[in-house]
Scaffold this motif. Structure first.
Motif, PDB file in Angstrom:
ATOM      1  N   GLN A   1       0.816  -1.461   0.032  1.00 23.62           N
ATOM      2  CA  GLN A   1      -0.165  -0.062   0.112  1.00 23.62           C
ATOM      3  C   GLN A   1       0.874   1.223  -0.105  1.00 23.62           C
ATOM      4  O   GLN A   1       0.576   2.458  -0.809  1.00 23.62           O
ATOM      5  N   ILE A   2       1.824   1.296   0.615  1.00 22.72           N
ATOM      6  CA  ILE A   2       2.724   2.181   0.824  1.00 22.72           C
ATOM      7  C   ILE A   2       3.348   2.625  -0.799  1.00 22.72           C
ATOM      8  O   ILE A   2       3.452   3.720  -1.182  1.00 22.72           O
ATOM      9  N   ALA A   3       3.649   1.583  -1.406  1.00 20.07           N
ATOM     10  CA  ALA A   3       4.186   1.631  -2.661  1.00 20.07           C
ATOM     11  C   ALA A   3       2.888   2.356  -3.534  1.00 20.07           C
ATOM     12  O   ALA A   3       3.477   3.464  -4.280  1.00 20.07           O
ATOM     13  N   ASP A   4       1.993   1.989  -3.442  1.00 22.73           N
ATOM     14  CA  ASP A   4       0.878   2.596  -4.274  1.00 22.73           C
ATOM     15  C   ASP A   4       0.804   4.037  -4.015  1.00 22.73           C
ATOM     16  O   ASP A   4       0.626   4.990  -4.888  1.00 22.73           O
ATOM     17  N   GLU A   5       0.798   4.240  -2.459  1.00 23.38           N
ATOM     18  CA  GLU A   5       0.378   5.719  -2.268  1.00 23.38           C
ATOM     19  C   GLU A   5       1.686   6.567  -2.782  1.00 23.38           C
ATOM     20  O   GLU A   5       1.544   7.752  -3.020  1.00 23.38           O
ATOM     21  N   LEU A   6       3.006   6.286  -2.782  1.00 24.56           N
ATOM     22  CA  LEU A   6       3.894   6.820  -3.056  1.00 24.56           C
ATOM     23  C   LEU A   6       4.453   6.863  -4.613  1.00 24.56           C
ATOM     24  O   LEU A   6       5.218   7.335  -5.068  1.00 24.56           O
ATOM     25  N   SER A   7       3.684   5.980  -5.595  1.00 32.51           N
ATOM     26  CA  SER A   7       3.896   5.494  -6.909  1.00 32.51           C
ATOM     27  C   SER A   7       5.402   4.880  -7.073  1.00 32.51           C
ATOM     28  O   SER A   7       6.119   5.477  -7.767  1.00 32.51           O
ATOM     29  N   LEU A   8       5.843   4.172  -6.183  1.00 27.77           N
ATOM     30  CA  LEU A   8       7.050   3.524  -6.097  1.00 27.77           C
ATOM     31  C   LEU A   8       6.891   1.885  -6.064  1.00 27.77           C
ATOM     32  O   LEU A   8       5.873   1.607  -5.662  1.00 27.77           O
ATOM     33  N   SER A   9       8.047   1.480  -6.464  1.00 30.20           N
ATOM     34  CA  SER A   9       8.011  -0.018  -6.325  1.00 30.20           C
ATOM     35  C   SER A   9       8.191  -0.727  -5.058  1.00 30.20           C
ATOM     36  O   SER A   9       8.706   0.071  -3.961  1.00 30.20           O
ATOM     37  N   THR A  10       7.624  -1.824  -4.741  1.00 27.84           N
ATOM     38  CA  THR A  10       7.894  -2.132  -3.316  1.00 27.84           C
ATOM     39  C   THR A  10       9.402  -2.465  -2.890  1.00 27.84           C
ATOM     40  O   THR A  10       9.686  -2.273  -1.816  1.00 27.84           O
ATOM     41  N   ASP A  11      10.222  -2.630  -3.827  1.00 29.09           N
ATOM     42  CA  ASP A  11      11.652  -2.745  -3.552  1.00 29.09           C
ATOM     43  C   ASP A  11      12.348  -1.565  -3.221  1.00 29.09           C
ATOM     44  O   ASP A  11      12.917  -1.223  -2.131  1.00 29.09           O
TER      45      ASP A  11
ATOM     46  N   ALA B   1      23.115   0.887  -2.617  1.00 33.82           N
ATOM     47  CA  ALA B   1      22.375   1.984  -3.405  1.00 33.82           C
ATOM     48  C   ALA B   1      20.752   1.791  -3.453  1.00 33.82           C
ATOM     49  O   ALA B   1      20.311   0.585  -3.282  1.00 33.82           O
ATOM     50  N   ALA B   2      19.995   2.754  -3.640  1.00 36.95           N
ATOM     51  CA  ALA B   2      18.881   2.838  -3.798  1.00 36.95           C
ATOM     52  C   ALA B   2      18.210   2.129  -5.214  1.00 36.95           C
ATOM     53  O   ALA B   2      18.924   2.131  -6.238  1.00 36.95           O
ATOM     54  N   PRO B   3      17.150   1.280  -5.112  1.00 36.46           N
ATOM     55  CA  PRO B   3      16.762   0.702  -6.604  1.00 36.46           C
ATOM     56  C   PRO B   3      16.319   1.901  -7.410  1.00 36.46           C
ATOM     57  O   PRO B   3      16.306   3.158  -6.940  1.00 36.46           O
ATOM     58  N   LYS B   4      16.615   1.563  -8.583  1.00 32.63           N
ATOM     59  CA  LYS B   4      16.388   2.538  -9.668  1.00 32.63           C
ATOM     60  C   LYS B   4      14.827   2.959  -9.799  1.00 32.63           C
ATOM     61  O   LYS B   4      14.243   1.810 -10.120  1.00 32.63           O
ATOM     62  N   ASP B   5      14.363   4.038  -9.389  1.00 35.33           N
ATOM     63  CA  ASP B   5      12.988   4.319  -9.331  1.00 35.33           C
ATOM     64  C   ASP B   5      12.665   5.925  -9.714  1.00 35.33           C
ATOM     65  O   ASP B   5      13.655   6.778  -9.692  1.00 35.33           O
TER      66      ASP B   5
END
Length: 199
Positions: free
Chosen positions: A23-33, A48-52
């Motif tokens: 749900q946090i991924a949906d809320e912030l439009s980011l991947s779950t990774d 390093a942060a995932p590329k997103d």
């Protein structure tokens, strides 16, 4: 404060409010990774942060008139890009962010409304489902609606689910496509905006 620090704070605040990672991924439009990294590693991490790409469209999503405008743009784009006028019986909104868009589209175009809950919202397992409180999908030609393609996994899951339940998904309409895909599971994708990361 950096935009990364702001995202970490937002992710943590949502987690403290009881939202699971999906749900946090949906809320912030980011991947779950990316969300997992924000919650566990953060800005101080050597990893390093995932590329997103973070897309903040709350100016539109929080205003019903603007939201209705982009919802109608999704259908105009679908009708223009699908080549032939696809007959559609139902708008299927992906929970959570695709639901308001699908609702507005269904109301404007006289379609049935169905809501799909992706498996990432199911704490008991890896299976998604259609809400029993809205339209059934069997025998219907469906357009799937969501705000953003981040990995495409939830949309692929929705396509498989719809076909398994004797529906015919004819298009996927999204505001933002971060993957640059033309189709998911053989269903054409109709984005309003393609988002590309340049590294």
């Amino acid at each position: 404060m950096s935009s990364l620090d702001e995202l970490i704070q937002k992710a943590r605040a949502l987690q403290e409010d009881g939202h699971p990672v999906g749900q946090i991924a949906d809320e912030l439009s980011l991947s779950t990774d990316t969300i997992t990294w924000l919650l566990t590693q953060g800005a101080s991490s050597d990893k390093a942060a995932p590329k997103d790409v973070h897309i903040d469209w709350t100016v539109v999503s929080s205003d019903a008139n603007l939201l209705n405008g982009v919802a109608q743009m999704l259908m105009v784009n679908f009708e223009a890009q699908s080549g032939e006028e696809e007959e559609v019986d139902a708008a299927v909104g992906l929970s959570v962010t695709g639901v308001p868009l699908a609702t507005l589209i269904a109301a404007e175009h006289g379609l049935n409304l169905a809501i799909y809950y992706p498996s990432k919202h199911n704490p008991e397992g890896n299976v998604g489902s259609i809400s029993g409180n809205f339209s059934k999908v069997a025998g219907k030609r469906c357009v799937i609606i969501d705000d953003c393609i981040t990995t495409g996994n939830s949309l692929a899951e929705a396509v498989v689910y719809l076909r398994k339940h004797k529906a015919n998904p004819v298009g996927i309409c999204v505001l933002f496509d971060k993957r640059g895909v033309r189709e998911i599971e053989g269903v054409p994708v109709y984005p309003l905006f393609n988002v590309k990361r340049i590294d």
